[in-house]
Design an enzyme around this catalytic site. Structure first.
Site, mmCIF file in Angstrom:
data_model
loop_
_atom_site.group_PDB
_atom_site.id
_atom_site.type_symbol
_atom_site.label_atom_id
_atom_site.label_comp_id
_atom_site.label_asym_id
_atom_site.label_seq_id
_atom_site.Cartn_x
_atom_site.Cartn_y
_atom_site.Cartn_z
ATOM 1 N N GLU A 1 1.309 -1.315 -0.470
ATOM 2 C CA GLU A 1 -0.398 0.557 -0.355
ATOM 3 C C GLU A 1 0.907 0.942 -0.041
ATOM 4 O OE1 GLU A 1 -4.042 -2.165 2.147
ATOM 5 O OE2 GLU A 1 -3.104 -0.222 3.671
ATOM 6 N N GLU B 1 -6.115 -8.811 0.044
ATOM 7 C CA GLU B 1 -6.395 -8.857 0.872
ATOM 8 C C GLU B 1 -7.943 -8.523 0.038
ATOM 9 O OE1 GLU B 1 -2.721 -6.254 2.936
ATOM 10 O OE2 GLU B 1 -5.021 -5.572 3.229
HETATM 11 C C1 ADA Z 1 -5.244 -2.346 4.625
HETATM 12 C C2 ADA Z 1 -3.512 -3.055 5.241
HETATM 13 C C3 ADA Z 1 -3.635 -4.109 6.273
HETATM 14 C C4 ADA Z 1 -5.033 -3.620 6.850
HETATM 15 C C5 ADA Z 1 -6.060 -4.085 6.567
HETATM 16 C C6 ADA Z 1 -6.698 -3.811 7.369
HETATM 17 O O1 ADA Z 1 -5.315 -2.754 3.553
HETATM 18 O O2 ADA Z 1 -2.569 -3.649 3.978
HETATM 19 O O3 ADA Z 1 -2.646 -4.400 7.068
HETATM 20 O O4 ADA Z 1 -4.810 -2.530 7.889
HETATM 21 O O5 ADA Z 1 -5.606 -2.895 5.670
HETATM 22 O O6 ADA Z 1 -7.222 -4.933 7.875
HETATM 23 O O7 ADA Z 1 -7.745 -2.873 7.359
#
Ligand code: ADA
Length: 590
Positions: A414, A503
């Site tokens: 990110e 994700e």
């Molecule tokens: C983001 C990030 C993760 C976590 C996730 C979330 O994509 O990369 O580390 O924070 O979101 O749970 O919101």
């Protein structure tokens, strides 16, 4: 030929049954030093403290007084090396501590290291006394700062959504080598039996006296498959062969072999190391991720090294449970979000057959909350930030380069690639990886669906998507419609690239139930994951799905977090939520 460019000059920590080791895990003296007075008061020579802390583990949850402590702390322990080892080089080996560590033995400074998740070893010959007790002192500086990777400002102001634990998170030991020793071992293979070994030898005697005996055994050192002798003619020796009778490594059949290298000088074995290897090939061709020439679909998770009390240290028994829970759910893959995981973690991935995306600690999810928008591009241009990001990528590849399970490197999570300097940094890191290790795939996890021309420097496009959670919250119909539409747009933009969703997920508080499913309930999380996967597995250009996250984990305090990020399909103590069983069915269908 593998060339170490800028940063990684030290010896790699190689597996060995030959080299004597003195384990230093256990209870250490401990002292916090919020005003950084320790060095001026000679604590590096040894310090008094009634406090104890256990190593390996983070210091934070071992004593509520240290729970939110991000600052400087001191560790001290003693070790003894017998006179029978005189003439050898004692190395202090740290498998992971941080953020920034300074090391002394008997008051003599050995060296330092920046970054919590990579090993380092320091030559202690000038400091140790053989036949007497030696004092090892470690100063850990875990302060948060914008010129650190990942960056932050304070315990609850971080650019990353995981807890900024401090301490000696992984194993520590003293290892002894002879003055002639094997400095590095790099292995390249393919699934048709290619075995290329590149060795770096540190020799103090005339090289002509030395030769290498390279042997390949089965996983248990019982059956010998290959042997080759090679004279040591200069620092780096390369041996390449193609073996007939080997079996390829894959998740279905994770065949491992032990490659043993013996350094023989004057007919005496002066060093012997080994590496567990697998014969496998990974490539991207015609929009497919091919493992051993066959298309592969990644099913799994973003994970974290996080556990109650031990913090950033995952005990072996927890790792074993995690891998069995991942096997049971039908997963074959995970990303080391958002930093390189421990050797034990990767040992199990090699052994049990998991496809790993190894990610550098360059995690910038919340950088926009820490610095004004107009400052972000300047921050990405900062030469210190750029060189540290590069160093951490190189160190990561150097340490984990021989692992069959590591199929892909992720250079960032990110990063704000909407800014030109941040995009050029991600471009530079991706090209750097390719220059160092062309065989392994490269990617970065993006929360932007449009990665612009960065698609030219990655093999796979990795996307983090949260429609139905951070947007379209509570309305999965709208979220799924948007997911469908946006993914088609992404595919049209990058028709030749495989896409994986690194994700997607929703928070669920265990035991919170609701009909109809509403946000934070186990039902909503289950529904979210089910509807996402039903869409994703029908898209021919989607080559992998990683649910965020395998387990709940601790984060900095925020109104969006109930102490933990609760997007795990299992709880922090590794018990399944409703979504675990839903995902098991879905993974079985793909
Ligand atoms: C983001 C990030 C993760 C976590 C996730 C979330 O994509 O990369 O580390 O924070 O979101 O749970 O919101």
């Amino acid at each position: 030929m593998w060339t170490y460019r800028t940063y990684t000059t030290g010896a790699k920590d190689l597996k060995s049954y030959f080299r004597p080791r003195i384990p230093l895990n256990g209870f250490w003296r401990f002292r916090v030093d919020p005003n950084d007075i320790g060095e001026n008061n000679g604590w590096h020579k040894g310090f008094e403290s009634e406090h104890l802390v256990y190593v390996p583990s983070s210091w934070n949850e071992q004593n509520p007084d240290w729970d939110k402590y991000v600052g400087i702390a001191w560790y001290q322990t003693k070790f003894y090396i017998g006179v029978e080892h005189i003439g050898k080089i004692p190395w202090t080996v740290f498998k992971g501590c941080g953020y920034y560590a300074k090391i002394w033995v008997n008051g003599l400074f050995l060296g330092d290291h920046e970054g919590s998740f990579i090993e380092f070893r320091l030559n202690a010959l000038k400091a140790v006394t053989f036949g007497k007790m030696n004092t090892l002192v470690v100063k850990i500086d875990n302060k948060l700062a914008m010129n650190r990777i990942p960056p932050g400002k304070s315990v609850n102001e971080t650019a990353f959504d995981f807890y900024p634990y401090g301490g000696i998170h992984r194993d520590v030991y003293v290892e002894l080598t002879n003055k002639n020793y094997i400095k590095d071992l790099r292995v390249s293979t393919d699934y048709r039996g290619l075995l290329k070994t590149e060795l770096t030898v540190e020799c103090c005697t005339t090289l002509a006296e030395c030769e290498l005996l390279i042997k390949l055994y089965d996983k248990f050192f019982e059956k010998e498959y290959y042997a080759c002798r090679k004279n040591v003619v200069g620092g780096v020796i390369v041996v390449e062969d193609r073996l007939q009778n080997i079996k390829p490594w894959s998740p279905e059949d994770p065949q491992l072999y032990n490659l043993e290298v013996n350094l023989i000088c004057g007919n005496e074995v002066v060093d012997s190391v080994f590496e567990r290897i697998g014969f496998r090939s990974i490539e991207v061709r015609n929009n497919e991720i091919l493992l051993n020439g066959k298309p592969v679909f990644l099913k799994g998770f973003g994970r974290h090294e996080d556990f109650p009390v031990t913090g950033k240290y995952l005990p072996g028994s927890v790792l074993v449970r995690d891998f069995y829970l991942m096997k049971k759910i039908g997963a074959n893959s995970f990303r080391t979000s958002h930093y390189p995981y421990s050797e034990e973690h990767l040992d199990l991935a090699d052994e049990l057959g998991f496809l790993v995306i190894l990610e550098s600690p360059f995690c910038l999810s919340g950088v926009g909350n820490l610095i004004p928008k107009q400052e972000i591009d300047k921050w990405c241009l900062d030469p210190e930030v750029r060189s540290k990001a590069k160093k951490m990528v190189e160190e990561m590849i150097y340490q984990y380069k021989n692992r069959p399970s590591v199929i892909m490197y992720s250079v960032a999570n990110e990063a704000p690639i909407g800014y030109e300097n941040c995009r050029s940094l991600v471009r530079e890191l991706s090209e750097f990886v390719k220059s160092l290790n062309p065989q392994t795939l490269v990617t970065f996890a993006s929360h932007r669906l449009d990665i612009g021309d960065l698609s030219n420097v990655v093999d796979v496009i990795s996307l983090n998507v949260y429609f139905g959670w951070y947007t379209e919250g509570g309305d999965l119909d709208k979220a799924i419609a948007r997911l469908e539409k946006e993914l088609e747009v992404v595919h049209q933009r990058y028709p030749g690239k495989p896409i994986i969703i690194t994700e997607f997920g929703a928070d669920a508080i265990t035991g919170l139930h609701s009909d109809p499913p509403v946000m934070w309930s186990e039902e909503y999380q289950g529904e979210f994951i089910r509807r996402y996967i039903e869409v994703l597995i029908k898209k021919p250009f989607i080559k992998g799905v990683h649910v965020w996250n395998f387990a709940d984990f601790r984060t900095p305090e925020s109104p969006l977090r109930v102490i933990l990020n609760r997007k795990g399909v299992v709880t922090r103590d590794r018990q399944p939520k409703a979504s675990y069983w839903i995902l098991q069915k879905l993974f079985a269908e793909r």
